[in-house]
Design a protein around this motif. Structure first.
Motif, mmCIF file in Angstrom:
data_model
loop_
_atom_site.group_PDB
_atom_site.id
_atom_site.type_symbol
_atom_site.label_atom_id
_atom_site.label_comp_id
_atom_site.label_asym_id
_atom_site.label_seq_id
_atom_site.Cartn_x
_atom_site.Cartn_y
_atom_site.Cartn_z
ATOM 1 N N ALA A 178 31.119 109.917 79.125
ATOM 2 C CA ALA A 178 32.246 109.094 78.722
ATOM 3 C C ALA A 178 33.533 109.893 78.867
ATOM 4 C CB ALA A 178 32.066 108.620 77.283
ATOM 5 N N PRO A 179 34.674 109.215 78.981
ATOM 6 C CA PRO A 179 35.942 109.936 79.114
ATOM 7 C C PRO A 179 36.155 110.925 77.975
ATOM 8 C CG PRO A 179 36.256 107.616 79.587
ATOM 9 C CD PRO A 179 34.852 107.757 79.057
ATOM 10 N N GLY A 180 36.497 112.152 78.326
ATOM 11 C CA GLY A 180 36.754 113.178 77.341
ATOM 12 C C GLY A 180 35.522 113.756 76.678
ATOM 13 N N LYS A 181 34.344 113.385 77.143
ATOM 14 C CA LYS A 181 33.104 113.854 76.531
ATOM 15 C C LYS A 181 32.291 114.684 77.522
ATOM 16 C CE LYS A 181 33.669 111.474 72.681
ATOM 17 N NZ LYS A 181 33.858 112.140 71.366
ATOM 18 N N GLU A 182 31.396 115.488 76.981
ATOM 19 C CA GLU A 182 30.449 116.223 77.805
ATOM 20 C C GLU A 182 29.394 115.280 78.355
ATOM 21 O OE1 GLU A 182 32.364 119.686 77.562
ATOM 22 O OE2 GLU A 182 30.376 119.625 78.480
ATOM 23 N N ARG A 183 28.835 115.656 79.495
ATOM 24 C CA ARG A 183 27.712 114.908 80.017
ATOM 25 C C ARG A 183 26.518 115.070 79.076
ATOM 26 N NH1 ARG A 183 26.407 115.095 86.371
ATOM 27 N NH2 ARG A 183 28.637 114.565 86.216
ATOM 28 N N GLU A 184 25.914 113.970 78.699
ATOM 29 C CA GLU A 184 24.830 114.011 77.741
ATOM 30 C C GLU A 184 23.587 113.327 78.290
ATOM 31 O OE1 GLU A 184 25.516 111.825 74.150
ATOM 32 O OE2 GLU A 184 26.295 110.053 75.194
ATOM 33 N N ALA A 204 30.297 104.424 79.833
ATOM 34 C CA ALA A 204 30.281 105.748 80.450
ATOM 35 C C ALA A 204 29.931 105.601 81.921
ATOM 36 C CB ALA A 204 29.252 106.656 79.761
ATOM 37 N N VAL A 205 30.073 106.700 82.645
ATOM 38 C CA VAL A 205 29.483 106.803 83.968
ATOM 39 C C VAL A 205 28.064 107.319 83.789
ATOM 40 C CG1 VAL A 205 29.596 107.886 86.242
ATOM 41 C CG2 VAL A 205 31.704 107.214 85.071
ATOM 42 N N TYR A 206 27.115 106.623 84.370
ATOM 43 C CA TYR A 206 25.708 106.969 84.243
ATOM 44 C C TYR A 206 25.215 107.612 85.522
ATOM 45 C CZ TYR A 206 25.219 104.501 79.826
ATOM 46 O OH TYR A 206 25.325 104.111 78.511
ATOM 47 N N TYR A 207 24.441 108.681 85.373
ATOM 48 C CA TYR A 207 23.914 109.441 86.490
ATOM 49 C C TYR A 207 22.399 109.534 86.395
ATOM 50 C CZ TYR A 207 28.731 111.172 86.855
ATOM 51 O OH TYR A 207 30.096 111.279 86.961
#
Length: 125
Positions: free
Chosen positions: A40-46, A92-95
């Motif tokens: 999500a913007p401003g967040k770490e990839r989780e 969020a952007v999902y990977y």
């Protein structure tokens, strides 16, 4: 060429559902542990969810447990993330990602060898 191609993201209302797909080419996905991550913007990839190759163990982040389901279709060499009862916090952007270790199923991004390009999921009225 090893490649993961994602699809299925988009705009959905709170309470709605989406299914993300991740098609693999250049390798056999069912030999790998697979995972889904989001940022999500401003967040770490989780880490969101993962599944091992060795025994099919699955793990889910507490925030999505009971709402999301990870799976794979070996015939299609494709992995999926079914997302139900979506909330704005899921935006969020999902990977998608693949880990060559058959025992692997972690929420540490650096353990994964191959990554999809990301797909945007927006949950909003």
């Amino acid at each position: 060429q090893v490649q993961l191609v994602e699809s299925g993201g988009g705009l959905v209302q709170p309470g709605g559902s989406l299914r993300l797909s991740c098609a693999a080419s250049g390798f056999t996905l069912d030999d790998y542990a697979i995972g889904w991550f989001r940022q999500a913007p401003g967040k770490e990839r989780e880490g969101v969810s993962c599944i091992s190759s060795s025994d099919g163990r699955t793990y889910y982040a507490d925030s999505v447990k009971g709402r999301f389901t990870i799976s794979r279709d070996n015939a299609k060499n494709t992995m999926y993330l079914q997302m139900n009862t979506l909330e704005p916090e899921d935006t969020a952007v999902y990977y998608c990602a693949a880990d060559r270790r058959p025992f692997g199923c972690s929420f540490s991004p650096r353990e994964y060898d191959y990554w999809g390009q990301g797909t945007q999921v927006t949950v909003s009225s």
